[in-house]
Structure formats: structure tokens, C-alpha cells
Write an enzyme that holds these catalytic residues in place. Structure first.
Site, PDB file in Angstrom:
ATOM      1  N   ASP A   1      21.115  27.927  24.176  1.00 60.31           N
ATOM      2  CA  ASP A   1      21.509  27.996  22.522  1.00 60.31           C
ATOM      3  C   ASP A   1      21.994  29.049  21.818  1.00 60.31           C
ATOM      4  OD1 ASP A   1      21.630  24.566  22.825  1.00 60.31           O
ATOM      5  OD2 ASP A   1      19.552  24.614  22.247  1.00 60.31           O
TER       6      ASP A   1
ATOM      7  N   ARG B   1       6.639  32.244  14.900  1.00 66.64           N
ATOM      8  CA  ARG B   1       7.943  32.466  13.451  1.00 66.64           C
ATOM      9  C   ARG B   1       7.819  33.800  12.276  1.00 66.64           C
ATOM     10  NH1 ARG B   1      10.742  30.693  17.454  1.00 66.64           N
ATOM     11  NH2 ARG B   1      10.872  28.482  17.550  1.00 66.64           N
TER      12      ARG B   1
ATOM     13  N   ASP C   1      10.979  25.055  11.784  1.00 67.34           N
ATOM     14  CA  ASP C   1      11.218  26.211  12.735  1.00 67.34           C
ATOM     15  C   ASP C   1      12.276  26.730  11.197  1.00 67.34           C
ATOM     16  OD1 ASP C   1       8.887  26.885  14.376  1.00 67.34           O
ATOM     17  OD2 ASP C   1      10.440  25.839  15.973  1.00 67.34           O
TER      18      ASP C   1
ATOM     19  N   SER D   1      12.131  20.426  25.973  1.00 65.17           N
ATOM     20  CA  SER D   1      12.287  21.908  24.767  1.00 65.17           C
ATOM     21  C   SER D   1      11.431  22.470  24.436  1.00 65.17           C
ATOM     22  CB  SER D   1      13.013  21.306  23.145  1.00 65.17           C
ATOM     23  OG  SER D   1      12.871  21.779  22.430  1.00 65.17           O
TER      24      SER D   1
HETATM   25  N1  ARG Z   1       6.292  21.099  16.168  1.00 64.01           N
HETATM   26  C1  ARG Z   1       5.411  22.355  16.093  1.00 64.01           C
HETATM   27  C2  ARG Z   1       6.034  23.112  15.458  1.00 64.01           C
HETATM   28  O1  ARG Z   1       6.838  22.924  14.372  1.00 64.01           O
HETATM   29  C3  ARG Z   1       6.624  23.041  17.429  1.00 64.01           C
HETATM   30  C4  ARG Z   1       8.118  23.024  17.329  1.00 64.01           C
HETATM   31  C5  ARG Z   1       8.624  23.965  18.512  1.00 64.01           C
HETATM   32  N2  ARG Z   1       9.380  23.733  19.498  1.00 64.01           N
HETATM   33  C6  ARG Z   1       9.758  23.460  20.294  1.00 64.01           C
HETATM   34  N3  ARG Z   1      10.967  23.460  20.645  1.00 64.01           N
HETATM   35  N4  ARG Z   1       9.782  23.110  21.459  1.00 64.01           N
HETATM   36  O2  ARG Z   1       5.270  24.262  15.129  1.00 64.01           O
END
Ligand code: ARG
Length: 407
Positions: free
Chosen positions: A15, A95, A124, A180
Site C-alpha cells: 500500500d 501513531r 489511525d 492486516s
Molecule cells: N485497532 C487498533 C487500534 O486502533 C489497531 C489497528 C492497527 N491496524 C492494523 N492494520 N491492524 O489501535
């Protein structure tokens, strides 16, 4: 006039590689990639070559592991940051630091835009966008580009687009599941594929940091974590850096099957999603610090901390890292942990992480007060007077209003 520049958060995956090409074509900008190393392991190997292949004019790779641990993970640990009681916020804590580095890089290379790979469905994007806008609020505004949120391509269209752009993609066999995954030192989040059915047990191949219980050692292992003012500083009496400590615990606890989480989570954008996490070190350290606090904090400190902890956890999850309130709560946590110095002994065995001992020079556990043996120093007589006054309001109400003997 020189082409404008965009700094793209770059992992080297499909991506973000497509994103680099897409930004150049769609926005007619030069792309500078920024790969921040938050301790995701070998993921960043070959990242500069891939960035060049995607046409980036410059590729930055920054190791920010120490900053991540000391400024984000450990403050989160002190604050008891566990979203909905189970998620150690590994992605959510990473993040804001990535947003900070994007802004720093943009200023450094004179970019007018920054970009990240988030879709429009997750948390995110909120964390990135809020972080970037807040941090750059004082200076020239930065345009935010989120290709995956904007381009509206399906998975197959993405593959076509990549092929047309001449990008070599790491091919994955059609029978293999492609989850993912977002990982850093503090844990990995696994989504997609079979996990989208909440009734289906996560397939074993979803996990890579933790062993299934059947394969864990029959012998338990004991580990002692040393803390100084709420910060873990040693393992089994040996002083280690924060990064090392987390790496060692991830391996050790993962070996014993500790750290698997399977959770239906409330996303900020209103969606419930099935999330699987592997966070071995985080589970061990949260368990340990809670055990230490039970000895070093008063009941009232523990209660107030628990209340603020819930607020803090939601704030981290919701992308509110760079706010005064988050800073205020963090200051409370630092202060509350002034005496959280000592050791916690834990036993790891067959998926469990059990506290088996704790000690601190500041422990409020006073043997002579607690004991039932001859050295007992507690004044038993004053207990009667205490209870007399303590129960006064209840007795008054019962006497005048409710007569609880007959009710
Ligand atoms: N749900 C988690 C959060 O919002 C993890 C998201 C991570 N992304 C992924 N592609 N697994 O912090």
C-alpha cells in the site's frame, strides 16, 4: 518553480509503495519517504531500495525506538493505559510519535504536505491527522494526503495499478491468508481474513509472537522486574535499557504463550471490530506495575489513578495525545509513582502471568500492623470507637426513618 514535496510515512509494504507512485502522479509532487523504526523487527530491511523503485526523491529512515519507549510506552505504562481493559494501545501509542516525525521531516526537507497510508474506516487516520494538525498549528499549515482514503481502489485494482507502475510486489500464494498487521515494540495488531467472523477462533497462523499453549514449556519460568519511580529498569537484577527490556520480555513471555488478546473493540469512528493482539511484554509489565502499586500507593491514590487511567486510555485511543489534558494526567501519574520503586516477581507458565512476590523500600505494607502473630501493633480497642462513628449516619437513618429490623 520547483515541484512541491510530500513526506510519506513509508513501511515498504504494497500500500505505501503504491501510495508513493500515486501521490507523484495525482498531485504532481516529489515524494520523500520517511520510515520510522518503532521496533517492528526486520520490516524495514530493503526499504530504501523499495522507495527508490517507487520513484521517491529521498528516503529517510529514522530509528526512534528509545524515544518511543521513554516518551510514549513508559508514560502509558505508568498511566495504566489499557483500552477497554485489554488492549495495551501498541498501535495507538505509536501513531502520535509517527505524526511528530512526519512534521519534523516535512520542516526539515521543506515539504508542503505529508501523507499516511490510513483508510477512512479506522482510528489511525484520526490519530495521524489530529497529531499532524496540532503539531503544525503554530507554523505553515501542512496539507495532509491519505491515498488509501482518497483513491477508492479495490484490492485487485491496487494490484493492477502496481503492475502498470512496474512495481514488484512480494507475491503471496493464493492459499495463504494475508492479515492486516501493524506491529511495533509494544505489540502487534492483527486484523482481517477469518478474524472478521467473531465466532471463528483465530487461526494459529494469525499469531507469530506467542506460542500455542500446547507447545509452551512444561516448566514455568520466573522473572523479576525492577522498577524505579514507576519505570521498569531491570530484569532479574540486571539493569537494561527500556528497549532491551521490552524485547527480552516479548520473547520470554511469548515463549510461554502469554500475551494473546482476542477482543471486539469499539472504534472511535463507531464501528465495532474484531481485534487480535499479541502483546507479551505489555501484559507482563502492566501486571507487574499494578502489583507494585498495591504496595506503594494508598487506597485513595489507587482509586484516583484508576479513574484517570480510564480517561487517559480513551484519550490515547482517540488520538488525543497532544493535548493539555493528557499532559496533566501524565503529570499526576508521574507524581503518583514517586515511590513506585521496588521489585516484582512473576511466574510465566502455560499462558498465565502470575505475580508471586513484590517488595519495595517504600511499601506501605507494615508487617506489624498486618500480622496476627505476637508482634501485632494494631490498636484493637480503637477499632470499636472507629466503627461507632463510622456507622453513625447509617444508624441514625435506620432509627429515625427505616427501622431495618422489620423492613
Ligand atoms: N485497532 C487498533 C487500534 O486502533 C489497531 C489497528 C492497527 N491496524 C492494523 N492494520 N491492524 O489501535
Amino acid at each position: 518553480m520547483a515541484r512541491e514535496k510530500c513526506v510519506l510515512a513509508y513501511s515498504g509494504g504494497m500500500d505505501s509503495t503504491i501510495s508513493a507512485v500515486w501521490i507523484r502522479e495525482r498531485y504532481d509532487m516529489n515524494v520523500v519517504t520517511l520510515s520510522v523504526d518503532l521496533g517492528a523487527g526486520p520490516e524495514l530491511i530493503g526499504v530504501k531500495e523499495r522507495a527508490a523503485q517507487a520513484g521517491a526523491v529521498e528516503s529517510l529512515v529514522w530509528d526512534v525506538k528509545d524515544e518511543f519507549v521513554n516518551e510514549y510506552i513508559f508514560p502509558g505504562l505508568k498511566a495504566g493505559a489499557m483500552y477497554e481493559g485489554v488492549y495495551a494501545l501498541s498501535t495507538a501509542l505509536g501513531r502520535p510519535l509517527m505524526a511528530k516525525k512526519l512534521v519534523e521531516a516535512a520542516r526539515q526537507v521543506g515539504a508542503s504536505a505529508v501523507a499516511h497510508g490510513c483508510t477512512g474506516k479506522g482510528n489511525d487516520q484520526v490519530r495521524f491527522d489530529s497529531g499532524i494538525m496540532t503539531l503544525s498549528a503554530h507554523g505553515d499549515p501542512l496539507r495532509i494526503i491519505a491515498p488509501a482514503r482518497e483513491w477508492g481502489m479495490t484490492r485487485d485494482e491496487e494490484k493492477l495499478y502496481a503492475a502498470k507502475a512496474g512495481l514488484e510486489l512480494r507475491e503471496v500464494g493464493s492459499d495463504q491468508r494475508v492479515y492486516s498487521i501493524d506491529r511495533n515494540l509494544w505489540g502487534q495488531a492483527i486484523e482481517g481474513e477469518d478474524l472478521e467472523d467473531t465466532w471463528v477462533e483465530p487461526p494459529e497462523d494469525a499469531y507469530s509472537w506467542t506460542k500455542p499453549i500446547a507447545d509452551t514449556p512444561d516448566e514455568a519460568v520466573e522473572v523479576t522486574i525492577g522498577f524505579e519511580r514507576g519505570v521498569p529498569v531491570s530484569i532479574d537484577g540486571k539493569a537494561v535499557s527500556g528497549v532491551k527490556l521490552i524485547e527480552v520480555l516479548n520473547a520470554m513471555a511469548g515463549e510461554h504463550g502469554v500475551g494473546r488478546i482476542d477482543h471486539i473493540e469499539n472504534r472511535l469512528v463507531g464501528i465495532k471490530s474484531r481485534e487480535v493482539y499479541e502483546t507479551p511484554a505489555a501484559i507482563v509489565l502492566h501486571t507487574a506495575i499494578r502489583a507494585l502499586e498495591t504496595a506503594t500507593m494508598s487506597r485513595e491514590q489507587q482509586r484516583v489513578k484508576a479513574n484517570l487511567s480510564a480517561i487517559y486510555s480513551d484519550m490515547v485511543y482517540d488520538g488525543r495525545w497532544f493535548t493539555e489534558l493528557r499532559t496533566n494526567i501524565a503529570a499526576f501519574m508521574d507524581s503518583a509513582h514517586e515511590f513506585s520503586t521496588g521489585d516484582v516477581r512473576l511466574r510465566l507458565h502455560k499462558g498465565s502471568c502470575m505475580v508471586v512476590g513484590r517488595r519495595s523500600p517504600y511499601s506501605l505494607y507494615d508487617f506489624d500492623l498486618a500480622t496476627y502473630s505476637t508482634t501485632d501493633s494494631f490498636d484493637h480497642e480503637s477499632a470499636t470507637g472507629f466503627i461507632d462513628i463510622y456507622s453513625l449516619s447509617a444508624r441514625t437513618q435506620a432509627r429515625i426513618q427505616t427501622n431495618r429490623e422489620t423492613r
